[in-house]
Structure formats: C-alpha cells, structure tokens
Design a protein around this motif. Sequence first.
Motif, PDB file in Angstrom:
ATOM      1  N   TYR A  26       0.845  -1.193   0.000  1.00 57.02           N
ATOM      2  CA  TYR A  26       0.000   0.000   0.000  1.00 57.02           C
ATOM      3  C   TYR A  26       0.884   1.247   0.000  1.00 57.02           C
ATOM      4  CZ  TYR A  26       0.701   0.569   5.123  1.00 57.02           C
ATOM      5  OH  TYR A  26       1.234   0.738   6.366  1.00 57.02           O
ATOM      6  N   CYS A  27       0.266   2.382  -0.279  1.00 59.37           N
ATOM      7  CA  CYS A  27       0.946   3.669  -0.281  1.00 59.37           C
ATOM      8  C   CYS A  27       0.216   4.600   0.677  1.00 59.37           C
ATOM      9  CB  CYS A  27       0.941   4.309  -1.667  1.00 59.37           C
ATOM     10  SG  CYS A  27       1.474   3.230  -3.000  1.00 59.37           S
ATOM     11  N   GLN A  28       0.973   5.452   1.339  1.00 62.55           N
ATOM     12  CA  GLN A  28       0.374   6.415   2.260  1.00 62.55           C
ATOM     13  C   GLN A  28       0.974   7.788   2.005  1.00 62.55           C
ATOM     14  OE1 GLN A  28       0.937   5.478   6.397  1.00 62.55           O
ATOM     15  NE2 GLN A  28      -0.287   7.200   7.134  1.00 62.55           N
ATOM     16  N   SER A  29       0.112   8.806   1.918  1.00 61.48           N
ATOM     17  CA  SER A  29       0.595  10.170   1.661  1.00 61.48           C
ATOM     18  C   SER A  29       0.675  10.957   2.962  1.00 61.48           C
ATOM     19  CB  SER A  29      -0.326  10.889   0.685  1.00 61.48           C
ATOM     20  OG  SER A  29      -1.582  11.162   1.271  1.00 61.48           O
ATOM     21  N   ASP A  30       1.598  11.927   2.978  1.00 60.71           N
ATOM     22  CA  ASP A  30       1.747  12.798   4.138  1.00 60.71           C
ATOM     23  C   ASP A  30       2.462  14.065   3.698  1.00 60.71           C
ATOM     24  OD1 ASP A  30       1.873  13.877   6.672  1.00 60.71           O
ATOM     25  OD2 ASP A  30       3.622  12.720   7.273  1.00 60.71           O
ATOM     26  N   ALA A  31       1.726  15.174   3.641  1.00 64.13           N
ATOM     27  CA  ALA A  31       2.302  16.496   3.355  1.00 64.13           C
ATOM     28  C   ALA A  31       3.112  16.522   2.058  1.00 64.13           C
ATOM     29  CB  ALA A  31       3.169  16.948   4.529  1.00 64.13           C
ATOM     30  N   GLY A  32       2.541  15.970   0.999  1.00 70.10           N
ATOM     31  CA  GLY A  32       3.212  16.024  -0.300  1.00 70.10           C
ATOM     32  C   GLY A  32       4.193  14.893  -0.555  1.00 70.10           C
TER      33      GLY A  32
ATOM     34  N   VAL B 263      -4.223   1.116  -1.970  1.00 74.98           N
ATOM     35  CA  VAL B 263      -4.021  -0.254  -1.468  1.00 74.98           C
ATOM     36  C   VAL B 263      -4.068  -1.243  -2.624  1.00 74.98           C
ATOM     37  CG1 VAL B 263      -4.892  -2.034   0.085  1.00 74.98           C
ATOM     38  CG2 VAL B 263      -5.102   0.375   0.725  1.00 74.98           C
ATOM     39  N   ASN B 264      -3.088  -2.147  -2.642  1.00 79.54           N
ATOM     40  CA  ASN B 264      -3.088  -3.263  -3.583  1.00 79.54           C
ATOM     41  C   ASN B 264      -4.109  -4.291  -3.087  1.00 79.54           C
ATOM     42  OD1 ASN B 264      -2.564  -5.606  -5.052  1.00 79.54           O
ATOM     43  ND2 ASN B 264      -0.349  -5.295  -5.058  1.00 79.54           N
ATOM     44  N   HIS B 265      -5.190  -4.473  -3.856  1.00 77.89           N
ATOM     45  CA  HIS B 265      -6.274  -5.323  -3.327  1.00 77.89           C
ATOM     46  C   HIS B 265      -5.873  -6.786  -3.154  1.00 77.89           C
ATOM     47  CE1 HIS B 265      -7.963  -6.368  -7.563  1.00 77.89           C
ATOM     48  NE2 HIS B 265      -7.551  -7.484  -7.028  1.00 77.89           N
ATOM     49  N   HIS B 266      -4.761  -7.180  -3.741  1.00 71.20           N
ATOM     50  CA  HIS B 266      -4.282  -8.555  -3.538  1.00 71.20           C
ATOM     51  C   HIS B 266      -3.844  -8.807  -2.095  1.00 71.20           C
ATOM     52  CE1 HIS B 266      -3.328  -8.265  -8.061  1.00 71.20           C
ATOM     53  NE2 HIS B 266      -4.411  -8.983  -7.900  1.00 71.20           N
TER      54      HIS B 266
ATOM     55  N   LYS C  35       6.619  12.915  -4.064  1.00 72.27           N
ATOM     56  CA  LYS C  35       5.551  13.159  -5.026  1.00 72.27           C
ATOM     57  C   LYS C  35       4.211  12.809  -4.381  1.00 72.27           C
ATOM     58  CE  LYS C  35       8.180  12.507  -9.324  1.00 72.27           C
ATOM     59  NZ  LYS C  35       8.054  13.911  -9.745  1.00 72.27           N
ATOM     60  N   SER C  36       3.150  13.399  -4.904  1.00 73.93           N
ATOM     61  CA  SER C  36       1.837  13.184  -4.305  1.00 73.93           C
ATOM     62  C   SER C  36       1.289  11.802  -4.644  1.00 73.93           C
ATOM     63  CB  SER C  36       0.852  14.246  -4.797  1.00 73.93           C
ATOM     64  OG  SER C  36       0.531  14.021  -6.158  1.00 73.93           O
ATOM     65  N   ILE C  37       0.400  11.316  -3.797  1.00 73.75           N
ATOM     66  CA  ILE C  37      -0.205  10.007  -4.019  1.00 73.75           C
ATOM     67  C   ILE C  37      -1.102  10.024  -5.256  1.00 73.75           C
ATOM     68  CG2 ILE C  37      -2.302  10.310  -2.633  1.00 73.75           C
ATOM     69  CD1 ILE C  37      -1.695   7.491  -1.456  1.00 73.75           C
ATOM     70  N   LYS C  38      -1.644  11.187  -5.601  1.00 73.19           N
ATOM     71  CA  LYS C  38      -2.508  11.295  -6.772  1.00 73.19           C
ATOM     72  C   LYS C  38      -1.756  10.919  -8.051  1.00 73.19           C
ATOM     73  CE  LYS C  38      -5.364  14.519  -9.422  1.00 73.19           C
ATOM     74  NZ  LYS C  38      -6.379  13.490  -9.694  1.00 73.19           N
ATOM     75  N   GLU C  39      -0.480  11.326  -8.134  1.00 76.63           N
ATOM     76  CA  GLU C  39       0.310  10.986  -9.311  1.00 76.63           C
ATOM     77  C   GLU C  39       0.456   9.475  -9.449  1.00 76.63           C
ATOM     78  OE1 GLU C  39       4.742  11.849 -11.186  1.00 76.63           O
ATOM     79  OE2 GLU C  39       3.647  13.425 -10.120  1.00 76.63           O
ATOM     80  N   TYR C  40       0.641   8.790  -8.346  1.00 72.19           N
ATOM     81  CA  TYR C  40       0.807   7.340  -8.408  1.00 72.19           C
ATOM     82  C   TYR C  40      -0.517   6.626  -8.620  1.00 72.19           C
ATOM     83  CZ  TYR C  40       5.593   8.229  -7.143  1.00 72.19           C
ATOM     84  OH  TYR C  40       6.883   8.686  -7.166  1.00 72.19           O
ATOM     85  N   GLU C  41      -1.608   7.233  -8.184  1.00 71.48           N
ATOM     86  CA  GLU C  41      -2.918   6.652  -8.466  1.00 71.48           C
ATOM     87  C   GLU C  41      -3.134   6.559  -9.976  1.00 71.48           C
ATOM     88  OE1 GLU C  41      -7.612   7.239  -7.197  1.00 71.48           O
ATOM     89  OE2 GLU C  41      -6.248   8.970  -7.163  1.00 71.48           O
ATOM     90  N   GLU C  42      -2.619   7.537 -10.713  1.00 75.69           N
ATOM     91  CA  GLU C  42      -2.761   7.550 -12.167  1.00 75.69           C
ATOM     92  C   GLU C  42      -1.828   6.554 -12.846  1.00 75.69           C
ATOM     93  OE1 GLU C  42      -1.977  11.607 -13.048  1.00 75.69           O
ATOM     94  OE2 GLU C  42      -3.899  12.331 -12.263  1.00 75.69           O
ATOM     95  N   LEU C  43      -0.729   6.191 -12.171  1.00 79.25           N
ATOM     96  CA  LEU C  43       0.266   5.307 -12.785  1.00 79.25           C
ATOM     97  C   LEU C  43       0.067   3.833 -12.434  1.00 79.25           C
ATOM     98  CD1 LEU C  43       3.584   7.340 -12.272  1.00 79.25           C
ATOM     99  CD2 LEU C  43       2.307   7.039 -14.405  1.00 79.25           C
TER     100      LEU C  43
END
Length: 244
Positions: free
Chosen positions: A160-166, A204-207, A182-190
């Motif tokens: 999983y990934c967690q964002s905090d202040a950019g 979160v990786n649903h696996h 980098k922001s979590i939004k950028e990785y959501e797109e990738l």
Amino acid sequence: MIRVMVIDDEPAIRKDMELLMKRQTGFIVVGSCGSVQEARTIIPATQPDLLLLDIELSDGTGFDILQTLDNPCKIIFITAYHDYAIRAIKYGALDYLLKPVDEEELNEALDKVRKAISAVPQPDQLAIARQSLQQGGLQNRIVLRSQQYLQIVCFDEIVYCQSDAGYTTFFLTENRKIVVSKSIKEYEELLPAYFMRPHQSYLVNHHFIDRYHKDGYLVLRQGTEIPVSTRRKDYVIEYLTGVR
C-alpha cells in the motif's frame, strides 16, 4: 558552464529552446539537431552535460539515441502531450517538459540540473521508460526516486501507499518501505486498476486485502488497518464485491 544540446525534429522548437537557454545563467548550447542520425554524430563531438531531448523524432525516438550514448549526461525530455509518453517517462522517474515549453517550468527543471548534474539517469530507468513507451503504457515495474537512491519496484511488491504532506511512502513486501517526494494522486494515475483508493491518504493493492470491517477500515493480510473514508465506503464495498 553546463553544456547543453537540443534535439528536436521541429526547427521552430529548437530555435525557441536555444533562445530560452541563452537567458539562463551557467548554461551554454553547444549544438542542436533534429534526428537520431545527426545526434549520434554531434553528441560525441560536443560532449554535452545535458540533453534537451524530444521523444519522437523523424527517424526514431530519443531512446534510440540514448541506447548508443557513451558519455553520461543529464536528460530532460521535451514532448508534446501524449498520455502514453508521459506515463512512460514517469515510470522511469525521468524529468520532462511539455511543449510548448513554459519558461518558468524550464527554470525549475534547470535548477534541478544545477543541483544534481552528476545524477544522470540509470540504464534501468531508461529501459523501463522505453518499454512502457513501446507498449503504449503497459508496464509491471516503476522507478521510485527517494532522496538517496532510485529503487526499481514491481507492482506486485507494493502492499500500500500512504501520503503525508506532499510525500508518499510505499510500503513493500518483506517489511521494506521507500519515501518519495511526489503526491499520491500521481501514483494513483500510474498504478494498475487493482490499486484502490479507500481514503484520500491511501492506495491499497487489493491482492493484500484480507477483509473489510463494518466500522470502516480494511485489514491487510499482515494485520495493517487502512481507514476507509465515509464518502468512499460504498465504492470500497462495490469494489470488493466485484461490482467495480
């Protein structure tokens, strides 16, 4: 002086870039050209420190040039907006500018070069980006850039990934983690579609999901609890039950 070469198959773009670079302190344009063939001749003769490099050229791609490049140098890709090309560059954690080049964005990119001129792209970065470009954005690996190093990660290693202040922290298998600026939004797109966003601060990786608790959180296989925001509750339930 940082020696710069401009490679773009549009003469107007080359001229604009040369004019922009003349206004930059500490940089000098030592050559420009518009094709892979020309670049392979001019680069060894001029020995640039930085390439301002178009991706799609008349006789190939910028990656064709890099494949035979002997002298290490910093690279900033210049490209017209094509989603698959931008995704490819981001998969490799490479720097890029969109056409038409904005002078303020150019200044920011060149400031990075001034601070880290020795931090040239690694072969693996270029290979990942090129593979992704050739496959139209399909990829199973990504390069993550921390302050200390570049880490190549397979998607299936990301729990999983967690964002905090950019910043975004990637929690990986085997209790590893890496922090990137980098922001979590950028990785959501990738990241692939099997990464879900149950909360604005988490991907979160649903696996790795074990169960969803009715009190509003996910429990991962290793026991980590991930909050589910109220407005995303229905989305999470539908996702997990296979509606999405």
